[in-house]
Design a protein around this motif. Structure first.
Motif, short mmCIF file in Angstrom:
data_model
loop_
_atom_site.label_atom_id
_atom_site.label_comp_id
_atom_site.label_asym_id
_atom_site.label_seq_id
_atom_site.Cartn_x
_atom_site.Cartn_y
_atom_site.Cartn_z
N LEU A 1 0.85 -1.55 0.13
CA LEU A 1 0.06 -0.09 0.04
C LEU A 1 1.12 1.47 0.23
O LEU A 1 0.68 2.20 0.87
CB LEU A 1 -0.73 0.05 1.18
N THR B 1 -1.68 4.20 0.36
CA THR B 1 -1.47 4.32 1.55
C THR B 1 -1.09 5.07 2.97
O THR B 1 -0.81 5.62 4.37
CB THR B 1 -2.34 3.78 2.00
N HIS C 1 -4.51 -4.47 -1.62
CA HIS C 1 -3.83 -3.89 -2.79
C HIS C 1 -4.74 -2.87 -2.18
O HIS C 1 -5.15 -2.12 -1.71
CB HIS C 1 -4.05 -4.55 -4.16
N GLU C 2 -4.34 -1.13 -3.40
CA GLU C 2 -4.41 -0.05 -2.52
C GLU C 2 -5.65 -0.12 -3.43
O GLU C 2 -6.47 -0.59 -4.44
CB GLU C 2 -3.83 0.84 -3.95
N ILE D 1 -9.20 6.92 -1.80
CA ILE D 1 -7.85 7.74 -1.23
C ILE D 1 -8.12 9.26 -1.46
O ILE D 1 -7.14 9.90 -0.40
CB ILE D 1 -6.40 6.66 -2.42
#
Lengths: 773, 137
Positions: free
Chosen positions: A366, A369, A448-449, A455
């Motif tokens: 990530l 993040t 995963h993102e 975001i």
């Protein structure tokens, strides 16, 4: 007026509309919920230019003018600052929730609650009247309850929701007591007016009580020690809710009230020591407990408690510098803690866990993040050039310039540095502990993102952390300084700068970072960070005990009072009536029956009353339920006959009908009643029963005589008789009284009737349902 | 226990009772009567019907849920109270006017009547709800 009221009303309109729009909007509901939030934000923004030039606006709408209660709003630097924070965070959280919530969840309910809270919170910070503020204060507690308990099937949600509601509402009650005392003392409830009579308030003997009550409300709302324990349990809420209510806005309501009360109650030694003391204890308690959490959200919750304490204690000394530092930190905390919560929400959403022990070395998986968490956590730790550094510098500066007793000038600054060691330590453990490290665990296989939209919200907040750190002047001049000025009056403080030479505050910041870093490095092994505290010594256990005790007391009381024996219940009720009425009658009214002006009693009236008494006696002697009911009906008919004789046709009609209805009702339930058993009563029991009956009868007679004797208040009967046709347009005075003069009473009565009917319905249906099962 | 005489007579008398209760409701402002009395009378009439026939018959004739009726009544009374607030008067301010209708002559229209109507519905609904639940049990 209309424009300011719209700031509050638009989210509420949205909340009311969303559930109806669900079938049309479906999955896009969260998007449309942005609309009222954005509108509120823009309207608030439109006040910024004038407010930043030191103007303020008051709008009032009479509500209960006789009691000094108005729906009045106050737009000044402080309220605009808070309103922008609330509406802005609201926008981001609403945006984020769209991605966080599962499409299968009850979205309309969630977004409606969120908007309900937003409106209530905006109303709280915009109120000028203390009662208005109190109403909004309680509304935020209620919407917080609804949001914490959003996942209704989870026990933790229900527990947390109930606890948060109980604690904050109890604090709210204390606050209400303080508000009422303030208004009794000064004769006003308007906060701009209150500040003018602050000298009267501070010199009053009631001052410590008022201060204590108001601060109890503040502590409950802003999770200050010893009422901080509800906040970690409130983390059972969906994470965006925690970010919004329990870190950025609602828990700041207490601090907002401290700001508003500072010109009114502040400036005394009592204020200084209590507020500073509460703040410092909370600062440390929160910090130490934060280090001992596995759950990331619990860690953030305790760190929020700690940071709230850090802001709170700055309001104690109440110098312009310390209030400025507090305002800065309040804003910065909302930014970095909001971001952290939302990012933890992402980790939870993607990894399915929030346990620190399971999460390590996430950075390669990530990266975005992780970077954002890094920025926000370092901002909290106070690393330059981020915004947290700025507020820490301002804090140290304010504490160093504090006028203190000789030889103690080092005390507060060093306590603050020591407290911030803890801040740095838990900030590091969030970023370093989770994102760095070597040993990736099995968990991060398909990690995963999230989508870019999710975001976006924390990224914006992290962006503000950087921007506000590098260019503090911009927001300072427009929003923050006006907020400080409206608390402290216009000040000429030097501008805030990121770097102002190698001064003492800068050295202290350096020490803080180094000390905190060292503590983090050695702390794991030396102090057992991350191992939870035994629950027996926590205040939460005290709360649990108290709840158990209350339930036990309730059970005990109902065992004593509700024995299930009807005669006993009736005797309790009547006995209480006699006791509670006879005291004021004897002591206060003094029962002067000598001045009575009674009409002469006619012979036929005596006959009817004698018959009535005979009938009543006969009821007590009946052998069968049926005969008792019929005799009772006879008594009722005689009463209505008496009304006819006394020329009260409305009463007679009502009595007649009610008598009929209750007779039918009796006949309906009669077959369920057992036949009367012959009771052999002891002499003592008979005397007791007769005694209670005589006392109740006597009380009613005395009450009636007093009501007629005009000794206490003059009768208003003649007013009604004269004005019935004139004002009410009716010749039937009784009816005009019921529907017009006393319409409010009737409104209450029909409401009670409905509630009673629904109660009967529910009780019987409930019993039937149980029977079927 | 069904009695043919009681059933037949009640079914006839019921409408008289209903009519009389309406009469009480309408004239309440100026002569003995009013929403409460009229409400109880309607409820008693319906009860009488349910005792003489049976509850199922009453449910067939009287389609409105008592719960709903009580709610409607409460809302009617509340609305009557709220409407004057739109014109800037306090809650529950009442007004009245006179209307000269053909054949009927001078008719007084008071806003308090609508409040009384609310009371009427609440009393009918509430009483029926309680008694029907008890009777059904």
């Amino acid at each position: 007026m209309a424009l300011v009221a719209l700031i509050i009303l638009l989210p509420w309109f949205g909340a009311a509309a969303l559930p109806w729009l669900r079938p049309i909007l479906g999955r896009r509901l969260g998007r449309w919920a942005l609309l009222p939030a954005a509108a509120s934000f823009l309207i608030t923004l439109s006040f910024v230019p004038s407010v930043s030039h030191g103007q303020d606006f008051l709008y009032a709408l009479p509500w209960f003018p006789g009691l000094g209660v108005n729906f009045s709003l106050w737009v000044d630097g402080l309220s605009v600052f808070f309103a922008l924070l609330i509406a802005g965070m609201g926008l981001l959280v609403t945006w984020y929730s769209h991605y966080y919530l599962d499409p299968a969840e009850r979205q309309s309910r969630y977004f409606a609650y969120l908007l309900l809270f937003m409106g209530a919170m905006l109303g709280l910070v915009l109120s000028a009247n203390l009662i208005t503020l109190f109403v909004f204060w309680e509304l935020t507690s209620i919407s917080s309850f609804l949001l914490i308990g959003f996942w209704q099937t989870r026990a933790a949600s229900l527990y947390g929701a109930r606890q948060a509601l109980l604690v904050t509402v109890l604090g709210g009650l204390a606050l209400l007591g303080g508000i009422i005392m303030l208004s009794q003392l000064t004769g006003t409830l308007e906060m701009p007016e209150l500040a003018k009579s602050s000298v009267t308030i501070r010199d009053s003997p009631l001052y410590p009580v008022i201060l204590g009550l108001v601060l109890a409300g503040v502590c409950a709302k802003s999770a200050q020690f010893p009422l901080h324990f509800w906040l970690p349990n409130a983390m059972a809420a969906p994470t965006p809710v925690s970010a919004y209510l329990h870190s950025a806005t609602m828990v700041k309501a207490g601090l907002f009230l401290v700001c508003r009360m500072l010109p009114v109650l502040g400036g005394t030694a009592a204020w200084m020591y209590t507020v500073t003391g509460i703040g410092l204890v909370t600062f440390f308690v929160g910090g130490v407990l934060a280090l001992r959490q596995y759950d990331l959200k619990a860690l953030l919750a305790y760190s929020t408690i700690s940071q709230l304490g850090a802001i709170m204690f700055l309001y104690g000394p109440a110098t312009p510098e310390s209030v400025r530092a507090a305002t800065f930190h309040l804003f910065n905390h909302a930014m970095f803690k909001g971001a952290l919560f939302l990012l933890v929400g992402i980790i939870e959403h993607q990894a399915g866990t929030r346990d620190r022990r399971e999460l390590t070395a996430l950075l390669p998986r990530l990266p975005v993040t992780g970077t954002l968490v890094g920025i926000a956590a370092l901002a909290m730790a106070g690393v330059p050039p981020l915004n947290g550094f700025l507020s820490k510098e301002l804090t140290y500066e304010a504490l160093l310039t504090l006028p203190t007793a000789e030889g103690f000038s080092w005390l507060l600054p060093s306590i603050a540095v020591a407290g911030n060691f803890l801040t740095v330590t838990y900030s590091l453990s969030i970023f370093v502990g989770i994102f760095l490290g070597r040993r990736p665990k099995t968990l991060s296989e398909h990690l995963h993102e999230p989508t870019i939209g999710m975001i976006l919200a924390p990224a914006l907040l992290a962006g503000v952390c950087v921007l506000h750190g590098v260019l503090p002047r911009w927001l300072d001049g427009v929003i923050l300084t006006p907020a400080v000025d409206s608390v402290m009056g216009p000040q000429n403080l030097p501008p805030v700068m990121l770097w102002h030479g190698l001064s003492l505050p800068a050295m202290m910041s350096l020490v803080t970072l180094l000390g905190g870093g060292t503590l983090y490095a050695v702390g794991r092994s030396a102090f057992g960070f991350g191992s939870p505290l035994p629950s027996t010594i926590s205040l939460n256990a005290v709360y649990d005990r108290a709840m158990d005790a209350i339930e036990g007391l309730g059970a005990l009381l109902s065992r004593c009072l509700q024995s299930g024996y009807l005669k006993f219940s009736v005797m309790m009720t009547l006995g209480f009536l006699v006791l509670s009425f006879s005291y004021p009658l004897i002591m206060k009214a003094g029962v002067r029956l000598g001045e009575l002006d009674l009409a002469p009693v006619e012979l036929y009236e005596v006959v009817i009353v004698a018959l009535l008494m005979l009938g009543a006696l006969a009821v007590t002697m009946a052998k069968q339920p049926l005969s008792a009911v019929l005799t009772l009906g006879l008594v009722g008919l005689l009463v209505s006959f008496l009304f006819v004789v006394l020329r009260a046709p409305d009463l007679a009609l009502t009595q007649l009908l009610i008598e009929t209805a209750s007779l039918i009702l009796f006949l309906l339930v009669l077959r369920y009643l057992p036949p009367f058993r012959r009771e052999i009563l002891s002499w003592w029991v008979r005397c007791r029963d007769v005694g209670v009956s005589v006392m109740v009868g006597g009380l009613v007679v005395v009450l009636l005589l007093i009501a007629n004797s005009e000794t206490i208040y003059p009768s208003i009967a003649s007013y009604f008789l004269e004005h019935s046709l004139l004002l009410g347009g009716g010749r039937n005075v009784v009816n005009v009284i019921v529907v017009d003069f006393r319409g409010y009473d009737t409104m209450g009565e029909i409401t009670v009737l409905t509630i009673a009917a629904v109660g009967v319905y529910t009780l019987i249906k409930l019993k039937q349902d149980r029977g079927h099962r | 226990m069904s009695s043919l005489i009681l059933t037949t007579v009640t079914r006839l008398v019921f409408f008289v009772v209903l009519l009389f209760s309406l009469y009480l409701l309408l004239r309440g402002h100026n002569s003995p009567g009013g929403g409460f009395i009229a409400g109880v009378m309607t409820a008693v009439g319906i009860l009488l019907l349910s005792i003489a026939s049976n509850l199922r018959y009453v449910r067939q004739v009287f389609r409105v849920e008592p719960r709903l009726l009580a709610g409607i009544g409460l809302l009617t009374a509340l609305t009557t109270g709220l409407v004057p607030m739109l014109f800037g008067y306090p809650f529950l301010t009442s007004t009245f006017g006179h209307l000269h209708a053909p054949w009927l002559g001078d008719v007084e229209i008071a806003s308090a009547f609508f409040f009384d109507l609310g009371v009427y519905f609440v009393v009918v609904g509430g009483t029926l709800l309680m008694i029907m639940t008890l009777a059904e049990e």
